[in-house]
Design a protein around this motif. Structure first.
Motif, PDB file in Angstrom:
ATOM      1  N   TYR A  86     -33.359  19.357  -1.032  1.00 38.40           N
ATOM      2  CA  TYR A  86     -31.914  19.151  -0.276  1.00 38.40           C
ATOM      3  C   TYR A  86     -31.840  20.132   0.041  1.00 38.40           C
ATOM      4  O   TYR A  86     -32.600  21.420   0.077  1.00 38.40           O
ATOM      5  CB  TYR A  86     -31.207  18.729  -1.210  1.00 38.40           C
ATOM      6  CG  TYR A  86     -30.818  19.512  -2.046  1.00 38.40           C
ATOM      7  CD1 TYR A  86     -29.017  20.488  -2.535  1.00 38.40           C
ATOM      8  CD2 TYR A  86     -31.959  19.517  -3.810  1.00 38.40           C
ATOM      9  CE1 TYR A  86     -29.502  21.488  -3.217  1.00 38.40           C
ATOM     10  CE2 TYR A  86     -31.647  21.281  -4.773  1.00 38.40           C
ATOM     11  CZ  TYR A  86     -30.631  21.881  -3.660  1.00 38.40           C
ATOM     12  OH  TYR A  86     -29.763  22.879  -5.644  1.00 38.40           O
ATOM     13  N   ARG A 108     -29.631  18.223   4.874  1.00 40.63           N
ATOM     14  CA  ARG A 108     -30.447  16.832   3.970  1.00 40.63           C
ATOM     15  C   ARG A 108     -29.687  16.505   2.731  1.00 40.63           C
ATOM     16  O   ARG A 108     -29.286  17.463   1.677  1.00 40.63           O
ATOM     17  CB  ARG A 108     -32.043  17.766   2.904  1.00 40.63           C
ATOM     18  CG  ARG A 108     -33.053  17.647   4.187  1.00 40.63           C
ATOM     19  CD  ARG A 108     -34.048  18.326   3.497  1.00 40.63           C
ATOM     20  NE  ARG A 108     -34.679  18.922   4.059  1.00 40.63           N
ATOM     21  CZ  ARG A 108     -36.387  18.604   4.489  1.00 40.63           C
ATOM     22  NH1 ARG A 108     -36.254  16.752   3.894  1.00 40.63           N
ATOM     23  NH2 ARG A 108     -36.607  18.609   5.568  1.00 40.63           N
ATOM     24  N   ALA A 125     -34.208  23.624  -0.374  1.00 35.48           N
ATOM     25  CA  ALA A 125     -35.254  24.003   1.363  1.00 35.48           C
ATOM     26  C   ALA A 125     -35.140  25.273   1.005  1.00 35.48           C
ATOM     27  O   ALA A 125     -36.886  26.066   1.367  1.00 35.48           O
ATOM     28  CB  ALA A 125     -34.200  23.298   2.700  1.00 35.48           C
TER      29      ALA A 125
END
Length: 293
Positions: free
Chosen positions: A171, A175, A199
C-alpha cells in the motif's frame, strides 16, 4: 564511521531492473543516488526517470533479450507484473520471462553476483490464521502461488547469490484499495488476517537485499503487525472520521478468498533492515495525514 544500514548497491556497481514499473523506478532512482549505474528493462522504456538508462527488450524474446542486455552486471532485480491475472499470464511473466533472462545472464562472460526476485505471500497455502515465516510449508492452492514458486527456483538456482522476497499487500500513494473500501462503507472480514507493507519499505528493503553483505535466500517482506482486515479498516475509518465498517459474515462476501495468515518479518529485520513504517498504523497515518502523521 558506521555503515548506513540501508546503503544499497553503490558507486561503480551496475544494476539492471527488469520490469521497471512504479516500484522499479523508485528503486532505480535510489540506487542511482547511491552512485550505481542503473538500467531499466521494459518493452517500451520511454518515460523512465533520467537516472535510469532505458533498455528496450521483451522478456518473451530470448535472442533479442540476450542481445540487448548490458554487460557486465553486478545486481539484477526482477520486478514484473503479469499482463493478465490467469495461469497463462503468470507463467509468461514469471516462469518464462525469468527463465529467459536467467539464460541470457548465464550466457554473459561474467554472471551477476546477485539476482533479487520479487515474489509474494501467495506462495503460502495457509488459510486459518497461522503464523508463517521463510521455513513454513509452501503449498499454494492457486496458480499464482504455484507459478511464483517455479520462478523462485529459477532465481535461487543460478550462478549468483539468489534472493526471493515474498511481499505481502503493498500500500502507499496510488495503492489505496483499503482506504477506498473504508470510504465506501464496505463490510470487512473480522476473522481474516492480512499482511501489509508500505511501498517505501518495499523499495528500501529491495535496495537492502541487493547488498553483497546480506545473506542470499528467501525473505518475507511484511511489516511487524499482521492484522485482521477489520482492524486495518477500523483504523482507517477512525482517521477519516467515518463510522466503523460493518462486519461481514465469516467467509462471506466481505472476504477476498486469498487465505488468512500472519507473516513474521524477523529474518528481514535480523538481516539489518529497519522499517520506516513498522506497522500499518504508521503507514496509513502518513497517507491520511492529520494528528500523529
Amino acid at each position: 564511521m558506521a555503515e548506513e544500514p540501508h546503503h544499497p548497491v553503490g558507486p561503480g556497481e551496475r544494476a539492471l531492473i527488469a520490469g521497471c514499473g512504479r516500484i522499479g523506478q523508485a528503486l532505480g532512482e535510489r540506487l542511482a543516488a547511491a552512485g550505481a549505474e542503473v538500467f531499466g528493462l521494459r518493452r517500451r522504456p520511454e518515460g523512465l526517470p533520467a537516472a535510469i538508462t532505458p533498455i528496450a527488450a521483451d522478456l518473451a524474446e530470448p535472442a533479442a533479450l540476450a542481445a540487448a542486455l548490458p554487460a557486465p552486471l553486478d545486481t539484477v532485480y526482477y520486478i514484473v507484473t503479469p499482463a493478465t491475472f490467469d495461469d497463462e499470464g503468470y507463467r509468461r511473466a514469471f516462469v518464462d520471462g525469468l527463465g529467459n533472462l536467467a539464460a541470457a545472464l548465464r550466457g554473459q562472460p561474467r554472471p551477476p553476483r546477485r539476482l533479487v526476485f520479487v515474489s509474494s505471500t501467495a506462495v503460502y497455502g495457509q488459510s486459518a490464521g497461522e503464523w508463517i515465516d521463510e521455513a513454513s510449508p509452501t503449498e499454494p492452492g492457486r496458480f499464482s502461488g504455484q507459478r511464483l514458486l517455479e520462478a523462485e527456483a529459477i532465481a535461487l538456482g543460478g550462478p549468483w547469490a539468489g534472493v526471493a522476497v515474498r511481499y505481502g499487500g503493498i500500500y502507499g500513494p496510488g495503492r489505496d484499495a483499503l482506504i477506498r473500501k473504508a470510504q465506501a462503507g464496505e463490510p470487512c472480514q473480522a476473522d481474516q488476517y492480512t499482511n501489509r507493507i508500505h511501498a517505501e519499505d518495499v523499495v528500501a528493503s529491495l535496495a537492502h537485499l541487493g547488498r553483497p553483505a546480506v545473506a542470499p535466500g528467501v525473505y518475507l517482506g511484511v511489516d511487524s503487525a499482521p492484522a485482521t482486515q477489520c482492524e486495518v479498516l477500523d483504523f482507517i475509518a477512525e482517521r477519516l472520521g467515518l463510522p466503523q465498517p460493518p462486519r461481514a459474515e465469516a467467509g462471506g462476501a466481505g472476504g477476498r478468498g486469498v487465505g488468512s495468515k500472519r507473516g513474521s518479518n524477523r529474518k528481514l529485520r535480523e538481516s539489518g533492515y529497519t522499517f520506516r513504517y513498522p506497522t500499518f498504523r504508521e503507514g496509513y497515518a502518513a497517507l491520511l495525514g492529520g494528528p500523529g502523521a
